[in-house]
Design an enzyme around this catalytic site. Structure first.
Site, mmCIF file in Angstrom:
data_model
loop_
_atom_site.group_PDB
_atom_site.id
_atom_site.type_symbol
_atom_site.label_atom_id
_atom_site.label_comp_id
_atom_site.label_asym_id
_atom_site.label_seq_id
_atom_site.Cartn_x
_atom_site.Cartn_y
_atom_site.Cartn_z
ATOM 1 N N ARG A 264 0.852 -1.192 0.000
ATOM 2 C CA ARG A 264 0.000 0.000 0.000
ATOM 3 C C ARG A 264 0.884 1.236 0.000
ATOM 4 N NH1 ARG A 264 -3.258 -3.117 -1.250
ATOM 5 N NH2 ARG A 264 -5.383 -3.472 -0.458
ATOM 6 N N GLU A 292 -3.365 6.877 -4.464
ATOM 7 C CA GLU A 292 -3.365 5.646 -5.252
ATOM 8 C C GLU A 292 -3.011 5.909 -6.708
ATOM 9 O OE1 GLU A 292 -3.993 1.507 -6.058
ATOM 10 O OE2 GLU A 292 -3.767 2.576 -4.171
ATOM 11 N N HIS A 311 -1.453 -0.443 -9.671
ATOM 12 C CA HIS A 311 -1.966 -1.460 -8.742
ATOM 13 C C HIS A 311 -2.289 -2.730 -9.533
ATOM 14 C CE1 HIS A 311 -4.071 -1.786 -4.589
ATOM 15 N NE2 HIS A 311 -3.414 -2.887 -4.900
#
Length: 353
Positions: A264, A292, A311
Site C-alpha cells: 500500500r 493511489e 496497482h
C-alpha cells in the site's frame, strides 16, 4: 492448499465432495461479475451451491435482495460487496458463512458478523501468488539493473562494452530485504529460495522459531534498509505501519538500491521517496502510491529510474479465476462439513491486510 486453475470444469478441491448445495447469494459490484464469473466458474458454482446467477446484489436494502437473504446460508462476495451489518443479518436468519473471492474482507465483514459467529473465508492466499510472482520478477530484474541498462541502450543505440559499463550487475549474493512476513511476504520468500540471494526480513510479529523454519535472518528495519540491495514492502496498511519507510529510512538505503512496493502506498512517505527518485539516488518499482493514482503532473510517470504500474500486481485477467476456484472450493468444504482451508480469524484481522 494451493489452488490451481485448469481448463476443465473439475475442481482442484481434494476432500470429500459436498453432500448438499447450500443456498448461496452473490454479493458484489455487478460491473465486475464477468471478471469473476466465467462460464466455467458458473458451471462449477452450480454444482456446488444453489444459486441464482441472475441476482447480483450490491445493495442489500433492495426488495429482491431482502427476499433472497431470508433463505441464504452462504454469501459469495467479491469486489464491491456492501457491508454485512446488523440490518443485513436481521434479514438473513440462516446466514452461516461469508466466502470472499478476493483479498481483504475489512470493507464488508462488520463487527456484527463476528458477534453472530459467521464463518468467514477469503481468497487472499490465491491473490497473494500473482503479487509474489510480480515481486520476484521485480527483484531479479532490479539486480540486473534493467531500467538503467534500458536507458543506456536507448542512448547508445549500437555496439558497446556492456560488461565494462555495468560491472556490478547480477543477482549472485545480493541482499534482498523483505518487510513483512505476511501472506504475500512468505510467498515471496518461498519463490526466492532457489536463487543465490541473501534474504533478510523485518517483521515485529515474526517469532524466532518461525524465522528459523523459514530459513531467513530477522533484522531491525533500519538495518534492513541500510544493508539491502533491494527492499520489498509487504506489510499491512494499519496505523502502526503508516510511513514506516520514511525520509530517515529512505536515507539509509544504499545509493542505487531499489525500493519495491506492491503493498500500500501509505507505508512509504511519498514526498520523501519522490525527492530521492528525482535526485536519481534510488530506483523504484511502484505498483502502489499515495495517493493511489499520482497526479497527472507527477514526475513518477516519466522518471527513467522508476517502473510505475497501476496497482497491477494482484489478480488480473485469468488470475482472477484462481480466486474464483479458491472461493468455490471453500463453499464445497463448507457443504461437506469441513473447516475452511483459508479462514479469516477475528483476532488476526487487525494486523493483516
Amino acid at each position: 492448499m494451493t489452488v490451481q486453475t485448469t481448463d476443465s470444469d473439475e475442481s482442484p478441491f481434494p476432500g470429500p465432495q459436498p453432500h448438499r448445495r447450500p443456498r448461496t447469494l452473490l454479493a458484489m459490484d455487478p460491473t465486475v461479475t464477468t471478471t469473476l464469473l466465467s462460464p466455467r466458474t458458473l458451471r462449477r458454482l452450480a454444482r456446488t451451491a444453489e444459486v441464482d446467477h441472475a441476482l447480483i446484489v450490491d445493495d442489500f436494502s433492495r426488495a429482491d435482495a431482502l427476499a433472497a437473504l431470508r433463505d441464504t446460508e452462504v454469501l459469495l462476495t467479491f469486489w464491491g460487496c456492501p457491508p454485512v451489518d446488523d440490518y443485513v443479518l436481521a434479514a438473513a436468519p440462516r446466514l452461516r458463512a461469508v466466502v470472499h473471492a478476493a483479498g481483504t474482507v475489512k470493507s464488508h465483514v462488520t463487527e456484527a458478523c463476528w458477534e453472530r459467529g459467521i464463518r468467514v473465508s477469503s481468497a487472499a492466499a490465491a491473490n497473494a501468488l500473482p503479487v509474489a510472482e510480480f515481486t520476484v520478477a521485480a527483484v531479479l530484474l532490479s539486480n540486473k539493473r534493467l531500467l538503467e541498462v534500458r536507458e543506456a541502450y536507448r542512448r547508445i543505440r549500437g555496439e558497446h562494452d556492456w560488461r565494462a559499463a555495468f560491472p556490478d550487475v547480477g543477482n549472485y549474493r545480493r541482499t534482498v530485504g523483505i518487510i513483512g512476513a505476511s501472506r504475500v511476504g512468505r510467498r515471496v520468500l518461498e519463490l526466492l529460495r532457489p536463487y543465490d540471494l541473501e534474504i533478510i526480513v523485518h517483521d515485529p510479529h515474526l517469532s524466532s522459531a518461525d524465522a528459523t523454519a523459514l530459513g531467513i535472518r530477522p533484522v531491525g528495519l533500519d538495518e534492513l534498509c541500510e544493508t539491502s540491495d533491494v527492499v520489498s514492502v509487504h506489510a499491512p496498511a494499519i496505523p502502526e505501519t503508516r510511513h514506516m519507510i520514511d525520509r530517515h529510512r529512505l536515507g539509509l538505503m544504499r545509493d542505487g538500491a531499489t525500493l519495491i512496493n506492491t503493498a500500500r502506498g501509505s507505508l512509504v512517505e511519498q514526498d520523501a521517496l519522490t525527492e530521492e527518485l528525482v535526485a536519481g539516488r534510488l530506483y523504484a518499482v511502484l505498483d502502489v502510491t499515495e495517493p493511489e493514482v499520482p497526479p497527472a503532473g507527477s514526475p513518477l510517470y516519466e522518471l527513467p529510474n522508476v517502473l510505475l504500474t497501476p496497482h497491477f500486481a494482484g489478480s488480473f485477467g485469468n488470475e482472477v479465476q484462481r480466486m474464483a476456484d479458491s472461493a468455490i472450493d471453500e463453499i464445497a468444504r463448507y457443504a461437506a462439513g469441513l473447516p475452511f482451508a483459508h479462514p479469516v480469524l477475528r483476532d488476526e484481522l487487525e494486523r493483516t491486510a
